[in-house]
Design a protein around this motif. Structure first.
Motif, PDB file in Angstrom:
ATOM      1  N   THR A 112       0.662  -0.803  -0.102  1.00  0.00           N
ATOM      2  CA  THR A 112      -0.409  -0.134  -0.143  1.00  0.00           C
ATOM      3  C   THR A 112       0.677   1.264   0.061  1.00  0.00           C
ATOM      4  N   ARG A 113       2.331   1.108   0.634  1.00  0.00           N
ATOM      5  CA  ARG A 113       3.432   2.344   0.547  1.00  0.00           C
ATOM      6  C   ARG A 113       3.571   3.411  -0.936  1.00  0.00           C
ATOM      7  N   ILE A 114       3.774   1.852  -1.549  1.00  0.00           N
ATOM      8  CA  ILE A 114       5.224   1.574  -2.563  1.00  0.00           C
ATOM      9  C   ILE A 114       3.297   1.872  -3.667  1.00  0.00           C
ATOM     10  N   ALA A 115       1.780   2.133  -3.851  1.00  0.00           N
ATOM     11  CA  ALA A 115       0.514   2.180  -4.769  1.00  0.00           C
ATOM     12  C   ALA A 115       0.641   3.079  -4.425  1.00  0.00           C
ATOM     13  N   ALA A 116       0.207   3.975  -2.891  1.00  0.00           N
ATOM     14  CA  ALA A 116      -0.162   5.133  -2.679  1.00  0.00           C
ATOM     15  C   ALA A 116       1.107   6.327  -3.065  1.00  0.00           C
ATOM     16  N   ALA A 117       2.352   5.795  -3.180  1.00  0.00           N
ATOM     17  CA  ALA A 117       3.349   6.752  -3.515  1.00  0.00           C
ATOM     18  C   ALA A 117       3.727   6.453  -5.420  1.00  0.00           C
ATOM     19  N   VAL A 118       3.169   5.511  -6.007  1.00  0.00           N
ATOM     20  CA  VAL A 118       3.313   5.750  -7.296  1.00  0.00           C
ATOM     21  C   VAL A 118       1.836   6.320  -8.166  1.00  0.00           C
ATOM     22  N   ARG A 119       0.561   6.704  -7.652  1.00  0.00           N
ATOM     23  CA  ARG A 119       0.012   7.692  -7.235  1.00  0.00           C
ATOM     24  C   ARG A 119       0.291   9.171  -7.225  1.00  0.00           C
ATOM     25  N   SER A 120       0.368   8.877  -6.124  1.00  0.00           N
ATOM     26  CA  SER A 120       1.615  10.379  -6.023  1.00  0.00           C
ATOM     27  C   SER A 120       2.121  10.790  -6.865  1.00  0.00           C
ATOM     28  N   ALA A 121       3.228  10.188  -7.577  1.00  0.00           N
ATOM     29  CA  ALA A 121       3.828  10.710  -8.179  1.00  0.00           C
ATOM     30  C   ALA A 121       3.055  10.389  -9.717  1.00  0.00           C
ATOM     31  N   LEU A 122       2.258  10.094 -10.020  1.00  0.00           N
ATOM     32  CA  LEU A 122       1.850  10.051 -11.503  1.00  0.00           C
ATOM     33  C   LEU A 122       0.779  11.263 -11.629  1.00  0.00           C
ATOM     34  N   GLN A 123       0.522  11.299 -10.028  1.00  0.00           N
ATOM     35  CA  GLN A 123      -1.032  12.717 -10.445  1.00  0.00           C
ATOM     36  C   GLN A 123       0.060  13.823 -10.081  1.00  0.00           C
ATOM     37  N   THR A 124       1.477  13.882  -9.676  1.00  0.00           N
ATOM     38  CA  THR A 124       2.138  15.090  -9.531  1.00  0.00           C
ATOM     39  C   THR A 124       2.370  15.118 -10.772  1.00  0.00           C
ATOM     40  N   SER A 125       3.170  13.910 -12.309  1.00  0.00           N
ATOM     41  CA  SER A 125       2.988  14.039 -13.419  1.00  0.00           C
ATOM     42  C   SER A 125       2.144  14.155 -13.855  1.00  0.00           C
ATOM     43  N   VAL A 126       0.876  14.436 -13.598  1.00  0.00           N
ATOM     44  CA  VAL A 126      -0.256  14.839 -14.453  1.00  0.00           C
ATOM     45  C   VAL A 126      -0.666  16.225 -14.154  1.00  0.00           C
ATOM     46  N   ASP A 127      -0.125  16.460 -13.593  1.00  0.00           N
ATOM     47  CA  ASP A 127      -0.724  18.503 -12.682  1.00  0.00           C
ATOM     48  C   ASP A 127       0.526  19.269 -14.089  1.00  0.00           C
ATOM     49  N   PHE A 128       2.047  18.345 -13.473  1.00  0.00           N
ATOM     50  CA  PHE A 128       3.035  19.537 -14.193  1.00  0.00           C
ATOM     51  C   PHE A 128       2.582  19.454 -15.642  1.00  0.00           C
ATOM     52  N   PHE A 129       2.467  18.537 -15.562  1.00  0.00           N
ATOM     53  CA  PHE A 129       2.375  18.909 -18.030  1.00  0.00           C
ATOM     54  C   PHE A 129       1.018  19.152 -18.056  1.00  0.00           C
ATOM     55  N   LEU A 130      -0.079  19.423 -17.237  1.00  0.00           N
ATOM     56  CA  LEU A 130      -1.432  20.267 -17.904  1.00  0.00           C
ATOM     57  C   LEU A 130      -1.088  21.739 -17.219  1.00  0.00           C
ATOM     58  N   GLU A 131      -0.185  22.533 -16.224  1.00  0.00           N
ATOM     59  CA  GLU A 131       0.206  23.372 -15.867  1.00  0.00           C
ATOM     60  C   GLU A 131       1.392  23.571 -17.264  1.00  0.00           C
ATOM     61  N   ALA A 132       1.910  22.944 -17.444  1.00  0.00           N
ATOM     62  CA  ALA A 132       2.950  23.462 -18.787  1.00  0.00           C
ATOM     63  C   ALA A 132       1.633  23.931 -20.337  1.00  0.00           C
ATOM     64  N   LEU A 133       1.469  22.519 -20.145  1.00  0.00           N
ATOM     65  CA  LEU A 133       0.729  22.916 -21.072  1.00  0.00           C
ATOM     66  C   LEU A 133      -0.229  23.844 -21.749  1.00  0.00           C
ATOM     67  N   SER A 134      -0.789  24.189 -19.954  1.00  0.00           N
ATOM     68  CA  SER A 134      -1.506  25.666 -20.318  1.00  0.00           C
ATOM     69  C   SER A 134      -1.466  27.480 -20.777  1.00  0.00           C
ATOM     70  N   HIS A 135      -0.048  27.355 -20.691  1.00  0.00           N
ATOM     71  CA  HIS A 135       0.745  27.828 -21.571  1.00  0.00           C
ATOM     72  C   HIS A 135       0.508  28.621 -22.287  1.00  0.00           C
TER      73      HIS A 135
END
Length: 135
Positions: A112-135
């Motif tokens: 569960t710790r690894i699964a949570a970290a994976v979800r966090s990393a993937l969501q952080t990545s999605v948020d990062f690229f959405l922000e970059a693409l919004s400009h």
């Protein structure tokens, strides 16, 4: 060519392990960087401390690095990114209780710790690229 033929005009790059080193190379490259809005690496293999810091200092686009606790120390690269003109656009985090490869094939998602970290990393990545693409 295939992507642009299909109408794509803006690109991001995300690499795991060695692909994270490529993300840094893209960001610092005079010819390649203008083709991308952002790039990043998850548990990036940054094995050339001096060269990696030089490339970070030359970054021409926002970078994302999500490292494991046993990956190379990302702090010198982070410091170089913070000193540049895009300092507020970079995202650099270390998952101190994860090991290299946790978000890729080596990550045991039944833990569960690894699964949570994976979800966090993937969501952080999605948020990062959405922000970059919004400009």
């Amino acid at each position: 060519p295939m992507c642009t033929a299909a109408g794509a005009t803006r690109f991001g790059y995300l690499g795991f392990c060695w692909g994270g080193k490529i993300a840094l190379a893209i960001a610092a490259d005079e010819e390649l960087a203008p083709r991308f809005v952002a790039s990043g690496g998850i548990h990036a293999s940054l094995k050339d401390p001096e060269g990696d810091v030089q490339r970070a200092a030359a970054a021409k686009l926002p970078l994302l690095f999500l490292q494991a606790g046993n990956d190379e120390d990302i702090r010198p690269v982070h410091k170089a990114l913070q000193a540049g003109p895009l300092s507020g656009k970079h995202v650099v985090r270390t998952y101190h209780d994860m090991v290299h490869g946790w978000a890729g094939a080596r990550g045991d998602r039944s833990n569960t710790r690894i699964a949570a970290a994976v979800r966090s990393a993937l969501q952080t990545s999605v948020d990062f690229f959405l922000e970059a693409l919004s400009h």
